[in-house]
Structures are given as structure tokens and as C-alpha cells.
Design a protein around this motif. Structure first.
Motif, PDB file in Angstrom:
ATOM      1  N   ASP A  10       0.817  -1.221   0.000  1.00 11.84           N
ATOM      2  CA  ASP A  10       0.000   0.000   0.000  1.00 11.84           C
ATOM      3  C   ASP A  10       0.850   1.270   0.000  1.00 11.84           C
ATOM      4  O   ASP A  10       0.560   2.219  -0.726  1.00 11.84           O
ATOM      5  N   GLY A  11       1.885   1.318   0.796  1.00  7.53           N
ATOM      6  CA  GLY A  11       2.704   2.518   0.911  1.00  7.53           C
ATOM      7  C   GLY A  11       3.851   2.521  -0.078  1.00  7.53           C
ATOM      8  O   GLY A  11       3.806   1.840  -1.120  1.00  7.53           O
ATOM      9  N   PRO A  12       4.912   3.274   0.203  1.00 10.22           N
ATOM     10  CA  PRO A  12       6.080   3.298  -0.691  1.00 10.22           C
ATOM     11  C   PRO A  12       6.711   1.911  -0.817  1.00 10.22           C
ATOM     12  O   PRO A  12       6.768   1.150   0.148  1.00 10.22           O
ATOM     13  N   VAL A  13       7.187   1.607  -2.012  1.00 11.96           N
ATOM     14  CA  VAL A  13       7.908   0.357  -2.252  1.00 11.96           C
ATOM     15  C   VAL A  13       9.370   0.601  -1.878  1.00 11.96           C
ATOM     16  O   VAL A  13      10.039   1.462  -2.456  1.00 11.96           O
ATOM     17  N   ARG A  14       9.871  -0.176  -0.903  1.00 11.85           N
ATOM     18  CA  ARG A  14      11.205   0.049  -0.357  1.00 11.85           C
ATOM     19  C   ARG A  14      12.207  -0.883  -1.028  1.00 11.85           C
ATOM     20  O   ARG A  14      12.039  -2.094  -1.039  1.00 11.85           O
ATOM     21  N   PHE A  15      13.277  -0.307  -1.580  1.00 12.65           N
ATOM     22  CA  PHE A  15      14.263  -1.035  -2.375  1.00 12.65           C
ATOM     23  C   PHE A  15      15.609  -1.103  -1.659  1.00 12.65           C
ATOM     24  O   PHE A  15      16.002  -0.175  -0.951  1.00 12.65           O
ATOM     25  N   ALA A  16      16.342  -2.186  -1.919  1.00  9.13           N
ATOM     26  CA  ALA A  16      17.765  -2.289  -1.615  1.00  9.13           C
ATOM     27  C   ALA A  16      18.492  -2.617  -2.910  1.00  9.13           C
ATOM     28  O   ALA A  16      17.935  -3.271  -3.798  1.00  9.13           O
ATOM     29  N   ILE A  17      19.740  -2.165  -3.021  1.00 12.29           N
ATOM     30  CA  ILE A  17      20.524  -2.397  -4.232  1.00 12.29           C
ATOM     31  C   ILE A  17      21.798  -3.146  -3.874  1.00 12.29           C
ATOM     32  O   ILE A  17      22.545  -2.722  -2.981  1.00 12.29           O
ATOM     33  N   ALA A  18      22.055  -4.239  -4.570  1.00 15.96           N
ATOM     34  CA  ALA A  18      23.315  -4.970  -4.454  1.00 15.96           C
ATOM     35  C   ALA A  18      24.198  -4.582  -5.635  1.00 15.96           C
ATOM     36  O   ALA A  18      23.871  -4.872  -6.783  1.00 15.96           O
ATOM     37  N   GLY A  19      25.305  -3.906  -5.352  1.00 14.65           N
ATOM     38  CA  GLY A  19      26.212  -3.462  -6.412  1.00 14.65           C
ATOM     39  C   GLY A  19      25.932  -2.024  -6.792  1.00 14.65           C
ATOM     40  O   GLY A  19      24.857  -1.714  -7.302  1.00 14.65           O
ATOM     41  N   PHE A  20      26.875  -1.111  -6.534  1.00 17.25           N
ATOM     42  CA  PHE A  20      26.617   0.307  -6.787  1.00 17.25           C
ATOM     43  C   PHE A  20      27.603   0.871  -7.798  1.00 17.25           C
ATOM     44  O   PHE A  20      28.194   1.928  -7.619  1.00 17.25           O
ATOM     45  N   GLY A  21      27.771   0.135  -8.909  1.00 15.26           N
ATOM     46  CA  GLY A  21      28.516   0.655 -10.044  1.00 15.26           C
ATOM     47  C   GLY A  21      27.574   1.404 -10.966  1.00 15.26           C
ATOM     48  O   GLY A  21      26.552   1.954 -10.534  1.00 15.26           O
ATOM     49  N   HIS A  22      27.888   1.410 -12.269  1.00 18.86           N
ATOM     50  CA  HIS A  22      27.081   2.190 -13.222  1.00 18.86           C
ATOM     51  C   HIS A  22      25.613   1.771 -13.201  1.00 18.86           C
ATOM     52  O   HIS A  22      24.715   2.625 -13.154  1.00 18.86           O
ATOM     53  N   ILE A  23      25.353   0.457 -13.237  1.00 17.46           N
ATOM     54  CA  ILE A  23      23.969  -0.005 -13.285  1.00 17.46           C
ATOM     55  C   ILE A  23      23.265   0.216 -11.952  1.00 17.46           C
ATOM     56  O   ILE A  23      22.099   0.623 -11.901  1.00 17.46           O
TER      57      ILE A  23
END
Length: 364
Positions: free
Chosen positions: A5-18
Motif C-alpha cells: 500500500d505505501g512506498p515500495v522500499r528497495f535495496a541495491i546490491a552493487g553500486f557501479g554504473h547499473i
């Protein structure tokens, strides 16, 4: 699956260009929130968004953040399967960059786990959002080309020292057999996806591979050709190379049918180069997105905002997945079978990657 219902919370693995591209698209979407980032590089070297928790261990991130809904896997190809499985085991949905994995067997493991835990797996194949690709998809779906006789895919790109040896040193994973996998996985999976999405599966494959210019920088081929039959009827071919001098040349798809001929052209199959169909007038299409810029070279079209928006709409119960896990697996399956149909010039030995394969490696 319960809808969010609320904001969709994301995590990212790998913080290069992509990974940075994913972060920018998450930040630009008012329905999203970036909750955590993981990379093995030092925090002060990454240009992280302010006030976003940072981790150097993927399992630690997952354990410490039970409120995360979605994990974006933006790491080297060979890490996608294990990191996707780990995220699913923690009850997260997964957005995985291409390729979904480096084998059909690993894709099947991901799908099995996703079904068991009732979570979605979104495969990033953003070229499906190209106006030219969507136009051709609709054309074929309506049968306007008639019976398909021939489909030809040609991908001619440049990947030289700037890509494989930036600054004169070997790249941590580009060119590595276990982390990169090969040119069809890393450079041309998007165009094999377009072939599959529009024309379906292939069989009776014959392949040949060559290494013209990369014997000192990669463990595998830089060029190849495959001939095959389309399961739904007709014949086809794929010719590809990363040995083009200086810069990318083109990525094209030509389809010859009983009622006409069309060709998608440009560097990224992002424009209609030819259209001649019985009783058909070519419409004016929206402008294509520019290519992703990766510091000295270019990738496919910058359509990641569509990918993130699709994730939001699916998890809120509004739309279906644009590229689901089964489709992601089929692209890997096709690449695997193309490789198996020929003899690849694989290096007998190759320097090991500098990364610990159990941890996150920046997708650069």
C-alpha cells in the motif's frame, strides 16, 4: 501475494554504473524509497545518496532490513543467482539485471524458490520498452507480416581496452569466465530477448565462434554466428561481434514474411530502418530513449524508469510483469544452447577475479 500500500522500499546490491542507474530511477519515482545499498567497495568511493544505510555484506543488509520489499541485483553476472536466491530466502521480491543467471539450471533454482516463498522476480530487459520493438511486437502479434520466413539479428559493438583493461589493469570481472560468462550474456542478451519476445523460441542450432581481438583481455569469444529454425516457423540467424574498431556500429533485426519485410536498426535496435508491408502505412513512433552512458562506452537504451515503474505497478496489483522469471530463463536457455552448439575459444586458464564471489561486486 499481498499488495503493497505505501512506498515500495528497495535495496541495491552493487553500486557501479547499473546500480547507480537503479538508484536514480528509484529516487525519481514518488512511489519508491531507496532503503539500503550494498557494495564491497569503500563507502566513501561510491558517491552514495545521503542518509541511505550502507553495507559491505549482502547477508548483513538482508538480515538488518526486514522492511525492504524489493532487492535490485546489479552485480556481475556470475553473482546474480546466489544473491537473488538469498534475497528470496529473506522474503524479498527481486529485480535482477540481465542475465538472470549464467545457466538455465540456476534460473530454475531461482524460479523454484520464488514460487515457494510467493515472491516476484523481475528480469531487466529494458529494450522491450523501445518504441520500435513494441511496434514490431504488435505487428507480429497481429499477423501483419504473414508467415515468417526469415529473421536475421546482427549485433556489432566495440569493447576494447577501455572496457576490459581500464587504466591499463585487468577489470575485476569483465572478461572473466565465471563472473562475465561471455559476450552473449553481457553485451547481447537484450537483443536475444527481443528475438524471443517477438518470434519465440529457436531450435536446430548450428554455431561458430571466434576470438579476433580479445585473446589478451577475455577468456572467451568476441565474435560468432548461429543459424537456427524458429519453433513457430521460419529460419533465422544471429551474427555478433565486440571486435568492431573504435565504437559501437549497429544492432539490427530484419524480418521477412509472406506479406512484407521490416528492419529495426540503429546501434540498439531503437529505430525502424525499413518497413514495406502489404496494405500498411508506417505510423510515426515516439522518440527512443538515448543509450546508457558507462564512461567511455555505451550500453542499451536508458529505459530503466519503465522497469522500476512496472515493479511498483505489479506489487500494487495494477499490472502484470513486463519480463517475468520464465522469460528471463528462456533468454539464458537460448544463449546456453547457442554456445553448446559450437566450440567456444575458451582460455585454458584465466586470472581469478579479485572479488570474493560470496560477497557483492560492483556492477561497473
Amino acid at each position: 501475494m499481498m499488495h503493497i500500500d505505501g512506498p515500495v522500499r528497495f535495496a541495491i546490491a552493487g553500486f557501479g554504473h547499473i546500480g547507480k542507474r537503479h538508484a536514480a530511477m528509484i529516487a525519481a519515482n514518488p512511489a519508491c524509497e531507496l532503503a539500503a545499498v550494498c557494495d564491497i567497495a569503500a563507502e566513501n568511493t561510491l558517491g552514495l545518496p545521503e542518509n541511505v544505510p550502507f553495507y559491505q555484506d549482502w547477508e548483513a543488509l538482508l538480515s538488518a532490513n526486514p522492511g525492504i520489499h524489493v532487492c535490485c541485483i546489479c552485480t556481475p553476472n556470475g553473482l546474480h543467482a546466489e544473491q537473488s536466491l538469498s534475497a528470496l530466502s529473506h522474503g524479498k521480491h527481486v529485480v535482477v539485471e540481465k542475465p538472470m543467471a549464467l545457466s538455465r539450471a540456476d534460473c530454475e533454482r531461482i524460479i523454484h524458490k520464488a514460487l515457494n516463498v510467493s515472491r516476484q522476480v523481475f528480469c531487466v530487459m529494458q529494450n522491450r520498452y523501445s518504441p520500435a520493438a513494441q511496434w514490431l511486437h504488435g505487428l507480429i502479434k497481429q499477423g501483419l507480416l504473414g508467415d515468417i520466413h526469415l529473421v536475421q539479428v546482427q549485433c556489432y559493438w566495440n569493447r576494447d581496452e577501455r572496457y576490459y583493461r581500464p587504466g591499463g589493469a585487468p577489470h575485476p570481472w569483465h572478461g572473466h569466465p565465471q563472473l562475465d560468462g561471455g559476450t552473449l550474456y553481457t553485451q547481447f542478451a537484450h537483443f536475444i530477448d527481443i528475438l524471443y519476445w517477438i518470434f519465440g523460441d529457436i531450435h536446430r542450432i548450428q554455431s561458430q565462434f571466434y576470438d579476433f581481438a580479445h585473446s589478451h583481455t577475455t577468456a572467451f569469444e568476441d565474435s560468432g554466428t548461429a543459424f537456427f529454425e524458429l519453433v513457430q516457423g521460419g529460419m533465422g540467424s544471429l551474427t555478433f561481434s565486440t571486435a568492431v574498431w573504435g565504437q559501437n556500429f549497429e544492432s539490427t533485426l530484419t524480418a521477412v514474411g509472406s506479406k512484407g519485410t521490416v528492419k529495426l536498426g540503429g546501434q540498439y535496435m531503437n529505430e525502424v530502418a525499413y518497413c514495406h508491408i502489404e496494405g500498411y502505412d508506417m505510423p510515426e513512433l515516439p522518440a527512443a530513449q538515448p543509450a546508457n552512458e558507462y564512461g567511455g562506452y555505451q550500453g542499451s537504451a536508458a529505459n530503466h524508469h519503465h522497469v522500476i515503474q512496472n515493479v511498483v505497478e505489479v506489487l500494487k496489483g495494477q499490472k502484470e510483469t513486463t519480463t517475468n522469471a520464465l522469460e528471463g530463463m528462456k533468454v539464458v536457455d537460448m544463449i546456453e544452447r547457442i554456445y553448446q552448439a559450437g566450440s567456444r575459444p575458451m582460455a585454458a586458464s584465466w586470472p581469478p577475479a579479485t572479488a570474493n564471489p560470496l560477497k557483492t561486486k560492483s556492477h561497473v
